[in-house]
Design a protein around this motif. Structure first.
Motif, PDB file in Angstrom:
ATOM      1  N   ARG A 161     -16.884  11.622   4.039  1.00  0.00           N
ATOM      2  CA  ARG A 161     -17.930  10.682   3.225  1.00  0.00           C
ATOM      3  C   ARG A 161     -19.447  11.163   3.681  1.00  0.00           C
ATOM      4  O   ARG A 161     -20.318  11.268   2.697  1.00  0.00           O
ATOM      5  CB  ARG A 161     -17.959   9.257   3.856  1.00  0.00           C
TER       6      ARG A 161
ATOM      7  N   PRO B 168       0.865  -3.505   6.777  1.00  0.00           N
ATOM      8  CA  PRO B 168      -0.096  -4.175   6.495  1.00  0.00           C
ATOM      9  C   PRO B 168      -1.496  -3.521   6.556  1.00  0.00           C
ATOM     10  O   PRO B 168      -2.556  -3.976   6.017  1.00  0.00           O
ATOM     11  CB  PRO B 168      -0.083  -5.657   7.396  1.00  0.00           C
ATOM     12  N   GLY B 169      -1.439  -2.138   6.888  1.00  0.00           N
ATOM     13  CA  GLY B 169      -2.830  -1.388   7.131  1.00  0.00           C
ATOM     14  C   GLY B 169      -3.513  -1.844   8.209  1.00  0.00           C
ATOM     15  O   GLY B 169      -2.874  -2.241   9.231  1.00  0.00           O
TER      16      GLY B 169
ATOM     17  N   SER C 157      -2.962   8.091   8.057  1.00  0.00           N
ATOM     18  CA  SER C 157      -3.229   8.822   6.440  1.00  0.00           C
ATOM     19  C   SER C 157      -2.037   8.244   5.477  1.00  0.00           C
ATOM     20  O   SER C 157      -1.200   7.734   5.764  1.00  0.00           O
ATOM     21  CB  SER C 157      -3.217  10.254   6.421  1.00  0.00           C
TER      22      SER C 157
ATOM     23  N   GLY D 298       0.889  -1.185   0.073  1.00  0.00           N
ATOM     24  CA  GLY D 298       0.115  -0.060  -0.007  1.00  0.00           C
ATOM     25  C   GLY D 298       0.832   1.030   0.006  1.00  0.00           C
ATOM     26  O   GLY D 298       1.972   1.159  -0.622  1.00  0.00           O
ATOM     27  N   PHE D 299       0.256   2.403   0.498  1.00  0.00           N
ATOM     28  CA  PHE D 299       1.110   3.626   0.423  1.00  0.00           C
ATOM     29  C   PHE D 299       2.295   3.626   1.283  1.00  0.00           C
ATOM     30  O   PHE D 299       3.491   3.956   0.828  1.00  0.00           O
ATOM     31  CB  PHE D 299       0.224   4.730   1.124  1.00  0.00           C
TER      32      PHE D 299
ATOM     33  N   ILE E 165       0.689 -13.912   0.347  1.00  0.00           N
ATOM     34  CA  ILE E 165       0.389 -13.497   1.627  1.00  0.00           C
ATOM     35  C   ILE E 165       1.012 -14.297   2.846  1.00  0.00           C
ATOM     36  O   ILE E 165       1.534 -15.332   2.661  1.00  0.00           O
ATOM     37  CB  ILE E 165      -1.328 -13.706   1.889  1.00  0.00           C
TER      38      ILE E 165
ATOM     39  N   ALA F  32       1.646   7.793   5.847  1.00  0.00           N
ATOM     40  CA  ALA F  32       2.315   6.481   5.450  1.00  0.00           C
ATOM     41  C   ALA F  32       3.547   6.488   4.520  1.00  0.00           C
ATOM     42  O   ALA F  32       4.539   6.015   4.635  1.00  0.00           O
ATOM     43  CB  ALA F  32       1.024   5.602   4.751  1.00  0.00           C
TER      44      ALA F  32
ATOM     45  N   CYS G 231      -7.886   4.052  -0.990  1.00  0.00           N
ATOM     46  CA  CYS G 231      -9.052   4.719  -0.368  1.00  0.00           C
ATOM     47  C   CYS G 231      -9.022   6.049  -0.596  1.00  0.00           C
ATOM     48  O   CYS G 231     -10.319   6.553  -0.554  1.00  0.00           O
ATOM     49  CB  CYS G 231      -8.603   4.444   1.254  1.00  0.00           C
TER      50      CYS G 231
ATOM     51  N   PHE H 207      -3.514  -2.545  -6.637  1.00  0.00           N
ATOM     52  CA  PHE H 207      -3.762  -1.809  -5.288  1.00  0.00           C
ATOM     53  C   PHE H 207      -5.203  -0.939  -5.532  1.00  0.00           C
ATOM     54  O   PHE H 207      -5.315  -0.239  -6.628  1.00  0.00           O
ATOM     55  CB  PHE H 207      -2.539  -1.019  -4.780  1.00  0.00           C
TER      56      PHE H 207
ATOM     57  N   GLU I 179       2.979  -8.842  -1.530  1.00  0.00           N
ATOM     58  CA  GLU I 179       1.417  -8.151  -1.531  1.00  0.00           C
ATOM     59  C   GLU I 179       0.873  -9.039  -2.452  1.00  0.00           C
ATOM     60  O   GLU I 179       1.340  -9.423  -3.349  1.00  0.00           O
ATOM     61  CB  GLU I 179       1.662  -6.804  -2.349  1.00  0.00           C
TER      62      GLU I 179
ATOM     63  N   TYR J  47      -6.440  16.343   3.006  1.00  0.00           N
ATOM     64  CA  TYR J  47      -7.514  17.338   2.194  1.00  0.00           C
ATOM     65  C   TYR J  47      -8.940  16.454   2.494  1.00  0.00           C
ATOM     66  O   TYR J  47      -8.832  15.160   2.247  1.00  0.00           O
ATOM     67  CB  TYR J  47      -7.150  17.388   0.748  1.00  0.00           C
TER      68      TYR J  47
END
Ligand SMILES: Cc1cc2nc3c(=O)[nH]c(=O)nc-3n(C[C@H](O)[C@H](O)[C@H](O)COP(=O)(O)OP(=O)(O)OC[C@H]3O[C@@H](n4cnc5c(N)ncnc54)[C@H](O)[C@@H]3O)c2cc1C
Length: 429
Positions: free
Chosen positions: A203, A139-140, A334, A46-47, A111, A338, A77, A74, A69, A368
């Motif tokens: 959201r 791994p988030g 965020s 991820g990031f 994995i 990250a 979000c 990917f 990964e 943002y």
């Protein structure tokens, strides 16, 4: 031109990976110090993880870097709230790993199921193993399906969380599209800490935008397990102007904390009563990704304490944790943070491998949020290690002004887009 030994090293790394990917249990020879050969494994593309893997190669091309990964693609979000509101296709959230490969990183499409810290070895789901000198865990988050009675994986198919982008994002989008005008959308936000502190409020804003423009007789109730939230004054002022009477925010002290879910009737139960939803978006409590728990780097909070200089785990040596999984003090969870942590961590690992002392660091975060497609707001902070934690440097950050002309909000919406383009190009491009 690579040196002969460099070519051999590359070839042997490839062999290790090839057999790992072929499912053959492999014991790689430990790196030989003094020959400038080290192997760093990064778990999670991820990031945080993809940034760290690339930065390690850039910091020292002699370090062999494997990024583990399982997904070939990917799904980001940030900006997924705009997908939910029908403002953007999900395809705009997809990123591949070709750029990471071209940067010299080996990719293992696997994995990781276990980590043997003493042996410095990771175990893949297919039984293969790989040795490391240093390991980076990125791994988030995972959803805590044990934390909210009634909210399990089956319930998430009826009342999506959409807090990991992909199928859940599209499910929530479809539910909003199918809802009749005049329906009630109920969104629940968890207590701190969780991924993307302003995310639930962005959201709510973008769903409100969708309702205002497509289903104007509808209403949104935002049940919150907190009394305050990120960029609160800015969000509330914007809601008053853009969505009067459409969003009802129920704070903790007003009975906003959800204590139980009944997925069959789409009901969210709070200490003060029940809310029946036509569409329910439950954002439940979270913890570090499962592999961090398995590695023993998470504490009783479910998150991973780290040394704020090197991001090395405070619990297990030679394992570093970055991104959402880490307890990064005042830094929010965020993509921006990250990415910043990943760069510092990579530089520190390269220094440690060379036997150098860690340097002083400062890290920046900016988040943002879109309140409407042409209405952006932001918060920024600068952080430095102090007393074993990353602490915010006072007066160094700030938020958008409370009073601002429409042109400034529009400009911030454009900056948000530009930030997303820049970070995704840097990480995956
Ligand atoms: C709706 C929403 C909006 C957001 N908006 C913003 C925004 O505007 N700006 C911002 O800065 N942030 C935003 N965020 C937050 C941001 O998405 C996260 O903070 C960021 O993704 C964290 O990066 P990460 O690398 O730690 O985790 P992730 O990006 O989730 O990456 C983790 C990776 O690890 C992999 N993985 C997990 N377990 C294993 C394993 N055992 N083996 C191998 N791989 C594994 C996963 O497949 C995944 O690819 C938002 C989040 C949400 C939910």
């Amino acid at each position: 031109m690579p040196s002969r030994s460099g070519t051999r090293r590359k070839a042997s790394r490839r062999a290790i990976l090839k057999s790992a990917l072929a499912g053959i249990a492999t014991l790689a020879a430990p790196p030989v110090l003094g020959q400038a050969k080290a192997h760093v494994i990064v778990i999670g593309g991820g990031f945080a993880g993809a940034t760290c893997a690339r930065r390690l190669k850039a910091a020292d091309g002699t370090i062999a870097v494997t990024l583990v990964e399982p997904n070939a693609r990917f799904t980001a979000c940030p900006f997924s709230n705009a997908v939910i509101a029908g403002l953007r296709p999900i395809e705009a959230q997809y990123f591949g790993y070709d750029g990471v490969k071209q940067a010299g990183v080996d990719i293992a499409g696997q994995i990781v199921v276990a980590i043997e810290a003493e042996a410095r070895q990771v175990h893949f789901a297919d039984g293969a193993r790989l040795d490391y000198q240093r390991l980076v865990l990125a791994p988030g988050i995972d959803i805590r399906f044990d934390a909210l009675p009634g909210y399990d994986q089956t319930a998430a198919e009826i009342m999506p969380h959409a807090w990991k982008a992909g199928a859940q994002t599209l499910l929530l989008r479809r539910q909003l599209e199918a809802m009749a005008d005049g329906g009630v959308v109920v969104l629940s936000a968890p207590a701190n800490p969780f991924r993307c502190p302003p995310g639930p409020y962005e959201r709510a804003s973008l769903i409100a935008y969708y309702l205002k423009t497509k289903k104007p007789r509808s209403k949104l109730i935002l049940l919150d397990a907190k009394d305050t939230f990120s960029k609160q004054r800015l969000f509330e002022a914007a809601w008053k102007t853009l969505y009067p009477g459409l969003i009802e925010w129920v704070p903790l002290s007003g009975g906003g904390r959800v204590i139980e879910i009944d997925a069959k009737t789409r009901t969210l139960v709070t200490e003060f009563g029940s809310h029946l939803a036509d569409v329910a978006n439950v954002i439940p409590p979270q913890r570090a990704g499962a592999v961090a728990i398995a590695a023993g780097v998470a504490d009783q909070t479910g998150w991973c304490p780290i040394d704020p200089h090197t991001f090395e785990s405070k619990l297990v040596p030679n394992i570093h944790v970055i991104g959402d999984a880490a307890i990064a003090g005042a830094m929010p969870k965020s993509a921006f943070a990250a990415n910043a942590q990943a760069k510092v961590c990579a530089d520190m690992i390269a220094s440690l491998i060379r036997g150098e002392d860690p340097r002083e660091v400062k890290l920046i975060n900016t988040c943002y949020s879109l309140v409407a497609p042409d209405y952006g707001i932001s918060v920024a902070g600068v952080y430095a290690p102090r007393d074993g934690l990353l602490t915010e440097i006072k007066e160094a950050g700030g938020v958008s002004p409370l009073e601002a002309p429409a042109a400034q909000r529009e400009a911030e919406a454009t900056y948000a887009q530009a930030w997303f383009q820049t970070i995704t190009r840097e990480v995956f491009g």
